[in-house]
Design a protein around this motif. Sequence first.
Motif, mmCIF file in Angstrom:
data_model
loop_
_atom_site.group_PDB
_atom_site.id
_atom_site.type_symbol
_atom_site.label_atom_id
_atom_site.label_comp_id
_atom_site.label_asym_id
_atom_site.label_seq_id
_atom_site.Cartn_x
_atom_site.Cartn_y
_atom_site.Cartn_z
ATOM 1 N N VAL A 158 -28.249 134.589 9.370
ATOM 2 C CA VAL A 158 -27.120 135.119 10.130
ATOM 3 C C VAL A 158 -25.867 135.154 9.249
ATOM 4 C CG1 VAL A 158 -26.503 132.829 11.051
ATOM 5 C CG2 VAL A 158 -25.820 134.911 12.283
ATOM 6 N N ASP A 159 -25.106 136.233 9.367
ATOM 7 C CA ASP A 159 -23.877 136.387 8.589
ATOM 8 C C ASP A 159 -22.626 136.096 9.403
ATOM 9 O OD1 ASP A 159 -25.156 137.379 6.189
ATOM 10 O OD2 ASP A 159 -25.496 139.253 7.261
ATOM 11 N N VAL A 160 -22.665 136.458 10.706
ATOM 12 C CA VAL A 160 -21.481 136.307 11.561
ATOM 13 C C VAL A 160 -21.913 135.790 12.926
ATOM 14 C CG1 VAL A 160 -19.488 137.460 12.600
ATOM 15 C CG2 VAL A 160 -20.396 138.294 10.415
ATOM 16 N N VAL A 161 -21.202 134.796 13.430
ATOM 17 C CA VAL A 161 -21.424 134.301 14.786
ATOM 18 C C VAL A 161 -20.126 134.483 15.555
ATOM 19 C CG1 VAL A 161 -21.981 132.314 16.234
ATOM 20 C CG2 VAL A 161 -23.154 132.616 14.040
ATOM 21 N N LEU A 162 -20.222 135.201 16.683
ATOM 22 C CA LEU A 162 -19.057 135.467 17.520
ATOM 23 C C LEU A 162 -19.134 134.600 18.760
ATOM 24 C CD1 LEU A 162 -19.090 139.384 17.351
ATOM 25 C CD2 LEU A 162 -17.911 137.777 15.834
ATOM 26 N N VAL A 163 -18.059 133.890 19.054
ATOM 27 C CA VAL A 163 -18.084 132.931 20.164
ATOM 28 C C VAL A 163 -16.777 132.983 20.952
ATOM 29 C CG1 VAL A 163 -17.333 131.095 18.600
ATOM 30 C CG2 VAL A 163 -18.430 130.500 20.748
ATOM 31 N N ALA B 260 -17.443 138.052 23.349
ATOM 32 C CA ALA B 260 -17.948 138.179 21.981
ATOM 33 C C ALA B 260 -18.555 139.559 21.746
ATOM 34 C CB ALA B 260 -18.974 137.082 21.697
ATOM 35 N N THR B 261 -19.293 140.055 22.736
ATOM 36 C CA THR B 261 -19.867 141.392 22.617
ATOM 37 C C THR B 261 -18.768 142.445 22.577
ATOM 38 O OG1 THR B 261 -21.880 140.703 23.758
ATOM 39 C CG2 THR B 261 -21.418 143.063 23.705
ATOM 40 N N ALA B 262 -17.722 142.252 23.371
ATOM 41 C CA ALA B 262 -16.591 143.186 23.367
ATOM 42 C C ALA B 262 -15.957 143.274 21.984
ATOM 43 C CB ALA B 262 -15.551 142.756 24.395
#
Length: 318
Positions: free
Chosen positions: A165-170, A279-281
């Motif tokens: 994984v490169d990016v985790v959005l939280v 996070a999806t937004a």
Amino acid sequence: MELVGLRQVSEAAQRLTGGVVRTPVVPCPWADGEFWVKPENLQPTGAFKIRGATNAVALLDGATRARGVVTHSSGNHGQALAHAARALGARCTVVAPEGASPVKVEAMRAMGARVVTVPPERREETARALAAEEGAALVPPFDHPDVIAGQGTVGLEIVADLPEVDVVLVPVGGGGLASGVATAVTALRPSARVVGVEPEAAADTAEGLALGRRTVWASERTRHTIADGVRVGNSELTFAHLRERLDSVVTVGEAQIRAAMGVLARRARLVAEPSGALATAAYLSGRTPRGRTVAVVSGGNADPWLLAEVLTAAVRPR
């Protein structure tokens, strides 16, 4: 200030085995081939909060647990704590802010919680007063190492399922989830970037990190976001974790949050509440770094009327 480490998160994962769903990392081919979601809305209480609450209650000694637990919550943590307390035979009281989602309040009561409603600015002080008066244990929604460690198990699972994984959005509200996820991901995958996401109408963490000090936005200001689960600001403890371990924080507007709720429902077949869609937004808006990206869908306890409104707007002829 001592920060939570990978050891505490790993130990929490052992305590949660059997009582918390190990949610999958789901690919989203309808995006661009490099996007996955982590659907915490699939938890028994509909949100990630069950992780921190379960870990915190499990660590209470028997005598303390017998006196009950108290918290303050707009809904998801209250449901999670009531669930964890009921499983271990403890009483649970939740202090909820006036105007909290009726769906979430009813769910807390259905879990066996006593719900006390107060003005938003009084919820934390009321919870502390009740805990002291009744001799109960205060289990805050984010401002506690055991809660942060439990939430960090989301990060452990992301790296285990997608090691590159490169990016985790939280999402970021109180900061417990982002603190825990960033703790696990930065320890296990140092090259990955952990990015927090806030509504523009409740961007106190983004402002605080930019200024280099914690800032607090009044409830009169943050109440304008549809994302009720992140209207509360971070604490000294969570801000210390976020300042040390988050790569950055990005913000999204209300229209983008609504649009993401619709996309998740129609394309991923996932019900996300506004906070869960943050996070999806951010990803769909193009405001985040690119690469193999996982967005945490933090919760799915959406008001049915709001969900219907969002879906109807998404398909209405123009």
